[in-house]
Design a protein around this motif. Structure first.
Motif, PDB file in Angstrom:
ATOM      1  N   GLU A   1     -15.847  -4.628   5.054  1.00 37.54           N
ATOM      2  CA  GLU A   1     -14.640  -5.363   4.650  1.00 37.54           C
ATOM      3  C   GLU A   1     -13.816  -5.816   5.868  1.00 37.54           C
ATOM      4  O   GLU A   1     -13.229  -6.900   5.850  1.00 37.54           O
TER       5      GLU A   1
ATOM      6  N   ARG B   1      -4.093   1.410   7.627  1.00 39.25           N
ATOM      7  CA  ARG B   1      -2.797   1.064   7.024  1.00 39.25           C
ATOM      8  C   ARG B   1      -1.902   2.293   6.911  1.00 39.25           C
ATOM      9  O   ARG B   1      -0.701   2.235   7.188  1.00 39.25           O
ATOM     10  N   GLU B   2      -2.485   3.416   6.507  1.00 43.69           N
ATOM     11  CA  GLU B   2      -1.696   4.648   6.387  1.00 43.69           C
ATOM     12  C   GLU B   2      -1.178   5.104   7.742  1.00 43.69           C
ATOM     13  O   GLU B   2      -0.032   5.561   7.858  1.00 43.69           O
TER      14      GLU B   2
ATOM     15  N   ARG C   1      -7.961   1.404   4.721  1.00 39.46           N
ATOM     16  CA  ARG C   1      -6.917   2.247   4.115  1.00 39.46           C
ATOM     17  C   ARG C   1      -6.363   3.228   5.143  1.00 39.46           C
ATOM     18  O   ARG C   1      -5.154   3.428   5.243  1.00 39.46           O
TER      19      ARG C   1
ATOM     20  N   ASP D   1       1.208  -4.439   8.317  1.00 40.18           N
ATOM     21  CA  ASP D   1       0.081  -3.784   7.656  1.00 40.18           C
ATOM     22  C   ASP D   1      -0.678  -2.848   8.593  1.00 40.18           C
ATOM     23  O   ASP D   1      -0.969  -1.718   8.233  1.00 40.18           O
TER      24      ASP D   1
ATOM     25  N   CYS E   1      -3.162  -8.856   8.566  1.00 43.45           N
ATOM     26  CA  CYS E   1      -4.559  -8.619   8.190  1.00 43.45           C
ATOM     27  C   CYS E   1      -5.491  -9.423   9.084  1.00 43.45           C
ATOM     28  O   CYS E   1      -6.676  -9.128   9.186  1.00 43.45           O
TER      29      CYS E   1
ATOM     30  N   GLY F   1      -8.733  -7.681  -6.774  1.00 42.51           N
ATOM     31  CA  GLY F   1      -8.103  -7.175  -5.560  1.00 42.51           C
ATOM     32  C   GLY F   1      -8.574  -7.850  -4.291  1.00 42.51           C
ATOM     33  O   GLY F   1      -8.290  -7.379  -3.189  1.00 42.51           O
TER      34      GLY F   1
ATOM     35  N   ASP G   1     -12.045  -6.912   0.258  1.00 39.10           N
ATOM     36  CA  ASP G   1     -11.302  -5.969  -0.581  1.00 39.10           C
ATOM     37  C   ASP G   1     -10.648  -4.940   0.331  1.00 39.10           C
ATOM     38  O   ASP G   1     -11.287  -4.029   0.826  1.00 39.10           O
ATOM     39  N   ALA G   2      -9.347  -5.094   0.551  1.00 32.71           N
ATOM     40  CA  ALA G   2      -8.624  -4.210   1.471  1.00 32.71           C
ATOM     41  C   ALA G   2      -8.483  -2.796   0.922  1.00 32.71           C
ATOM     42  O   ALA G   2      -8.293  -1.848   1.678  1.00 32.71           O
ATOM     43  N   ASN G   3      -8.575  -2.629  -0.388  1.00 29.05           N
ATOM     44  CA  ASN G   3      -8.425  -1.293  -0.981  1.00 29.05           C
ATOM     45  C   ASN G   3      -9.740  -0.543  -1.064  1.00 29.05           C
ATOM     46  O   ASN G   3      -9.753   0.670  -1.202  1.00 29.05           O
ATOM     47  N   TYR G   4     -10.853  -1.269  -0.983  1.00 28.85           N
ATOM     48  CA  TYR G   4     -12.166  -0.643  -1.103  1.00 28.85           C
ATOM     49  C   TYR G   4     -12.578   0.087   0.172  1.00 28.85           C
ATOM     50  O   TYR G   4     -13.149   1.159   0.133  1.00 28.85           O
TER      51      TYR G   4
END
Length: 197
Positions: A3, A25-26, A22, A70, A92, A124, A14-17
């Motif tokens: 991704e 970002r965290e 993830r 982000d 992004c 998403g 898919d940024a959440n996949y």
């Protein structure tokens, strides 16, 4: 292609996949929480936090909290960068900012967007296109800069503008969508005097 690679190539991703996206970002959110909650007198601490978060900074820069992004590592600041409160950069994709760029309050710089069709948007999926801001640019309050835009050196973006396409060098733009109002010329130096009386 993972991704992150899709995002870098300007493809839907898919940024959440992706667990790595993830995680990054965290990590950025944790640094931003620390930055945004430092007491007013701790500018040196804020600078250290941002140097660890951002991809590149100049020797002299100042971002007033709160600031949000982000990832951080996609943001490159030139020398003598200043941003007032509530700057949001959705990085992004790469956001390259030149020297002597001044940013007023409540500005958003967005590399991310979503498909227009509902099916892929509801999955998403998103895309990211880089934003480039040249040297000596002034961005007024409440401006939104959308994905893929390049702003030419020496230009001024009027308050509240929504910048949806490239801006040439040394012009004044304003409006929604932003449009060129006029060139910036030597006559603009005469509008305000620095001498009293």
């Amino acid at each position: 292609m993972n991704e992150m690679e899709k995002a870098a190539a300007g493809l839907l991703y898919d940024a959440n996949y992706d667990p790595e996206l993830r995680r990054r970002r965290e990590a950025a959110k944790a640094r931003l929480f620390e930055f945004n909650h430092t007491p007013p007198g701790e500018q040196a601490r804020r600078e250290v936090i941002l140097r660890g978060l951002l991809g590149r900074t100049g020797a002299a820069f100042l971002i007033e909290p709160p600031f949000n992004c982000d990832y951080g590592y996609n943001i490159e600041l030139g020398e003598n960068f200043y941003a007032n409160v509530n700057l949001v950069i959705l990085d992004c994709a790469r956001v390259a900012i030149g020297d002597n760029v001044f940013v007023a309050p409540n500005v958003g710089i967005y590399t991310a967007g979503h498909p227009l069709d509902v099916e892929r948007r509801n999955q998403g999926l998103e895309y990211a296109f880089p934003v480039t801001i040249g040297d000596n640019v002034w961005i007024g309050a409440g401006v939104s800069i959308l994905p893929g835009v390049t702003i030419g050196a020496g230009s001024v973006i009027g308050a509240g503008a929504v910048v949806v396409k490239d801006v040439p060098a040394s012009v004044l733009v304003a409006g929604n969508p932003a449009r060129v109002l006029r060139p910036i010329t030597g006559a603009d130096r005469l509008r305000f005097s620095t001498k009293a009386g």
